[in-house]
Design a protein around this motif. Structure first.
Motif, PDB file in Angstrom:
ATOM      1  N   SER A  48       7.783  -0.655  -0.158  1.00 24.92           N
ATOM      2  CA  SER A  48       7.115  -0.326   0.709  1.00 24.92           C
ATOM      3  C   SER A  48       6.743   1.146   0.894  1.00 24.92           C
ATOM      4  O   SER A  48       7.416   1.961   0.279  1.00 24.92           O
ATOM      5  N   SER A  49       5.341   1.627   1.351  1.00 23.90           N
ATOM      6  CA  SER A  49       5.228   3.035   1.038  1.00 23.90           C
ATOM      7  C   SER A  49       4.167   3.200   2.290  1.00 23.90           C
ATOM      8  O   SER A  49       3.570   2.166   3.056  1.00 23.90           O
ATOM      9  N   ASP A  50       3.782   4.486   2.441  1.00 27.99           N
ATOM     10  CA  ASP A  50       2.670   4.741   3.399  1.00 27.99           C
ATOM     11  C   ASP A  50       1.486   3.960   3.343  1.00 27.99           C
ATOM     12  O   ASP A  50       0.741   3.728   4.050  1.00 27.99           O
ATOM     13  N   MET A  51       0.939   4.132   1.985  1.00 29.55           N
ATOM     14  CA  MET A  51      -0.574   3.563   1.553  1.00 29.55           C
ATOM     15  C   MET A  51      -0.312   2.234   1.743  1.00 29.55           C
ATOM     16  O   MET A  51      -1.267   1.254   2.344  1.00 29.55           O
ATOM     17  N   ALA A  52       0.610   1.299   1.724  1.00 26.84           N
ATOM     18  CA  ALA A  52       0.963  -0.146   1.645  1.00 26.84           C
ATOM     19  C   ALA A  52       0.761  -0.514   3.227  1.00 26.84           C
ATOM     20  O   ALA A  52       0.149  -1.504   3.265  1.00 26.84           O
ATOM     21  N   PHE A  53       1.405   0.196   4.083  1.00 29.53           N
ATOM     22  CA  PHE A  53       1.265   0.051   5.477  1.00 29.53           C
ATOM     23  C   PHE A  53       0.001   0.376   6.052  1.00 29.53           C
ATOM     24  O   PHE A  53      -0.676  -0.152   6.999  1.00 29.53           O
ATOM     25  N   GLN A  54      -0.576   1.549   5.382  1.00 31.48           N
ATOM     26  CA  GLN A  54      -2.148   1.516   5.787  1.00 31.48           C
ATOM     27  C   GLN A  54      -2.958   0.362   5.527  1.00 31.48           C
ATOM     28  O   GLN A  54      -3.581  -0.031   6.310  1.00 31.48           O
ATOM     29  N   MET A  55      -2.762  -0.218   4.140  1.00 34.66           N
ATOM     30  CA  MET A  55      -3.305  -1.201   3.922  1.00 34.66           C
ATOM     31  C   MET A  55      -3.200  -2.424   4.665  1.00 34.66           C
ATOM     32  O   MET A  55      -4.101  -3.194   5.057  1.00 34.66           O
ATOM     33  N   ALA A  56      -2.003  -2.552   5.145  1.00 32.71           N
ATOM     34  CA  ALA A  56      -1.506  -3.794   5.975  1.00 32.71           C
ATOM     35  C   ALA A  56      -2.216  -3.786   7.226  1.00 32.71           C
ATOM     36  O   ALA A  56      -2.697  -4.597   8.061  1.00 32.71           O
ATOM     37  N   GLY A  57      -2.273  -2.568   8.122  1.00 29.07           N
ATOM     38  CA  GLY A  57      -2.543  -2.185   9.296  1.00 29.07           C
ATOM     39  C   GLY A  57      -4.426  -2.627   9.016  1.00 29.07           C
ATOM     40  O   GLY A  57      -4.784  -3.264  10.195  1.00 29.07           O
ATOM     41  N   ALA A  58      -5.218  -2.197   8.129  1.00 34.61           N
ATOM     42  CA  ALA A  58      -6.180  -2.312   8.052  1.00 34.61           C
ATOM     43  C   ALA A  58      -6.675  -3.893   8.164  1.00 34.61           C
ATOM     44  O   ALA A  58      -7.543  -4.568   8.646  1.00 34.61           O
ATOM     45  N   LEU A  59      -5.803  -4.681   6.951  1.00 36.84           N
ATOM     46  CA  LEU A  59      -5.903  -6.087   6.994  1.00 36.84           C
ATOM     47  C   LEU A  59      -5.899  -6.646   8.333  1.00 36.84           C
ATOM     48  O   LEU A  59      -6.289  -8.010   8.421  1.00 36.84           O
TER      49      LEU A  59
END
Length: 686
Positions: A573-584
């Motif tokens: 898990s990382s900052d970028m991964a959760f940004q992508m998850a929020g967008a999806l």
């Protein structure tokens, strides 16, 4: 052409719509007083801008301004009205007074500008002087009074006129005017002379002349009548009528004498209000050459090689070559500041002063109150700016600048054009106060103009003056997206490609909010399902996606997103991964049919037209999906208010002129967003 006193100056603007004979009259007046004058070339630039020429007649110098009659160039007209102390209002006797002519008259009335009416084309088969005067009185009021009546050699053959004050007949049948005393009065002279004299005396408030008139009107002093005529015209309540045949020159000499003896001097026409640069009211400037300098830039022209040329009206004081003056520009005070016209206060040294002799420019050492001169190469002064004494800086109130309401979306045709476009547009905006530059939806470059003729002129200037070619494109409307109902979704971003992977899962609930509420993010995660340090990452990813849109590429607004659950991985898990998850997650929530709708911007539109066009205007607004809010009556005008989608207003500046025959105007102010009808969604979907 140098004058010693403002009393020796007459500043006159010619006003008339297309087909009235205005420009021909301008040429005739110059030919009568400027030796060797051959005429000006008629082209699009000449017809679209305020033009000045000067000549001497009798004991005065006349600064004659030719103002455009096309409604697209009303900014130039208003500049001419500010520079002038009186107007010659040109009307064709062969045509009815249409909405366009009434709109021009209204511009003069609002500025309280004295006017003399010149009737042209009396040789037309159906033209009739008496009928034209009667129509002028019906439309413009009882202040309309002929000072001359035409004489005929036969039907439609105007050969001269009779002066109602001098009681002289002026005969042009031999080619040159011959004047002789009128021996007998006909019915037409009797019908017009009495009301004219009574109106002059009443407006001039001359009780002594009234007593003389009641005793013996035949032997009134002509000089007394002319003195009172000047006072009466200056009130802007008496409007003399002069018949002029521009083709043959009949009436030109009488009009020139009327300008000399009947038009107000600069001192008789009030100067515009003056304030300090801090906005404190100062005494209204007097037309006194010995007073502190107060002047205003009336119009600005630019040339790629010669630079700027500023037309300046001096209201007070004396301007000398090599003077250092204070330059003030405060468009923000009238709500018109933009990047092309920032507020400024600075000092500039005056270089060369030029005065018009005929249509040519000649150098001068000074200019006094009441004069109109041209100043080359002022570095910062723009149209509407004030030039004042550096030890007594002031700001002259700006005249009402027209609001450009026709948008033109443009882009540079080539990379080379793109490099030059910004500078060329900046120079156009400096020269033309009716231009506004804007960045629209999708960073689209929008050139706001006053109408199609104005747009064509500006595009022509870009090519001819600055060598810049542009292409027009469809105007993008700043739509918005929103959710129509609640929805839940999961955003799952999981990737494994050797080494550290990417892992983030978030569960959200989406709810629509009221219009204008914006965006809300709510954190309801419990038990650490999404680690605390990654919750801002989810919000950032959601915000970024909302800005890009999920349906048609427009920003999404008025929505609440609640993060209530999710999953994380201790390593991946990382900052970028959760940004992508929020967008999806947002994309997933919007994937169901009907989950997302478009919001379109609405403007509050206020239309002012002649009362006879009220019905067609309201029908047209309804056809543009407008919500009619009501109508009012203001004098002979109807005012309609409606909420209209911006998508339906792109060409309204052009369409309204056709509907109201040139008599209509409108304003538009952003109101808010409302749901776009579902049947129109397909037009905007990617």
């Amino acid at each position: 052409m140098q004058v010693d006193s403002p009393d020796g100056v007459r500043n006159v603007v010619l006003i008339g719509n297309a087909g009235s004979g205005k420009t021909t009259l301008f040429e005739q007046l110059l030919k009568a007083r400027v030796p060797g004058y051959r005429g000006e070339k008629e082209d699009a630039e000449r017809a679209a801008q305020l033009f000045v020429a000067s000549f001497a007649t009798g004991d005065v110098v006349v600064n004659l301004l030719d103002a455009p009659g096309h409604p697209d160039f009303v900014g130039e007209l208003r500049a001419g009205i500010r520079a002038a102390d009186a107007a010659i209002f040109v009307l064709s006797a062969a045509d009815d007074i249409d909405g366009a002519a009434q709109a021009l008259w209204e511009e003069c009335r609002e500025a309280n500008l004295p006017r003399v009416i010149v009737l042209t084309k009396l040789d037309a088969g159906h033209a009739d002087f008496d009928d034209s005067v009667e129509q002028c009185q019906a439309v413009f009021g009882d202040g309309v009074r002929p000072t001359h009546v035409p004489t005929y050699a036969g039907p439609g053959q105007v050969v001269g006129n009779i002066g109602l004050l001098s009681l002289e007949e002026h005969d042009y049948s031999a080619g040159e005017p011959v004047s002789r005393t009128l021996n007998a009065h006909d019915d037409q002279v009797e019908a017009y002379r009495g009301p004219l004299i009574e109106s002059i005396i009443a407006e001039a408030e001359d009780e002594g002349l009234m007593d003389s008139y009641l005793e013996d009107d035949e032997h009134l002093s002509l000089q007394d009548l002319l003195d009172d005529l000047m006072k009466a015209v200056a009130t802007a309540n008496l409007f003399p009528v002069v018949p002029v045949q521009t083709g043959t020159g009949v009436g030109i000499e009488e009009l020139l004498r009327l300008i000399e003896h009947g038009f107000p001097t600069p001192g008789m026409h009030p100067n515009p209000p003056l304030t300090t640069t801090d906005g404190e009211v100062l005494p209204q400037p007097d037309s006194d050459p010995s007073a502190p300098l107060v002047a205003q830039v009336i119009r600005t022209t630019t040339d790629p090689f010669a630079g700027r040329l500023s037309m300046v009206r001096i209201f007070s004081g004396t301007l000398h070559s090599d003077d250092v003056v204070h330059v003030s520009g405060h468009r923000s005070w009238v709500g018109r500041e933009d990047s092309a016209h920032p507020d400024h206060d600075n000092e500039e040294r005056i270089g060369l002063i030029q005065g018009a002799v005929g249509t040519e420019l000649k150098p001068r050492q000074q200019a006094i109150a009441g004069e109109i001169v041209l100043l080359p190469k002022l570095g910062t002064a723009e149209t509407c700016d004030t030039l004042s004494a550096k030890d007594r800086p002031g700001v002259v109130e700006a005249w009402p600048l027209p609001d450009p309401l026709l948008p033109l979306a443009i882009r540079a045709a080539t990379r080379n054009d793109e490099d030059k476009l910004a500078g060329a547009l900046q120079r156009l905006a400096v020269e033309d106060s009716s231009v506004r530059l804007d960045r629209g939806a999708g960073d689209q470059l929008v050139l706001w103009t006053t109408g199609q003729a104005h747009a064509d002129l500006l595009l022509g200037r870009l090519v001819e003056r600055y060598g810049v070619r542009v292409e027009q494109e469809e105007l993008k409307i700043p739509m918005r997206e929103t959710f129509t109902g609640a929805a839940t979704a999961m955003g799952r971003h999981v990737k494994q490609s050797g080494g550290h992977g990417q892992y983030a899962v978030c569960n959200i609930e989406v709810e629509p909010l009221d219009r204008g509420a914006g965006f809300e993010f709510v954190d309801k995660v419990v038990g650490g399902a999404v680690p605390r340090q990654f919750i801002p990452s989810v919000e950032k990813g959601i915000r970024n996606q909302l800005e890009k849109g999920v349906f048609a590429g427009y920003p999404m607004v008025d929505v609440r997103v609640t993060l209530y659950d999710g999953k994380a991985h201790s390593v991946d898990s990382s900052d970028m991964a959760f940004q992508m998850a929020g967008a999806l997650a947002i994309k997933e929530a919007a994937s169901n049919d009907g989950a997302v709708a478009l919001l379109e911007p609405l403007d509050l539109v206020t239309v002012t037209v002649g009362e006879e066009y009220l019905g067609p205007v309201m029908t047209d607004l309804s056809g543009r999906r407008g919500q009619l809010l009501g109508s009012d009556q203001v004098g002979r005008k109807a005012v309609v208010k409606a909420l209209v989608p911006q998508a339906e207003l792109a060409r309204y500046a052009i369409d309204l002129r056709g509907i109201a025959h040139g008599s209509g105007s409108f304003t538009r102010d952003f109101h808010g967003y409302e749901l776009l009808p579902s049947q129109l969604l397909a037009k905007y979907r990617k």
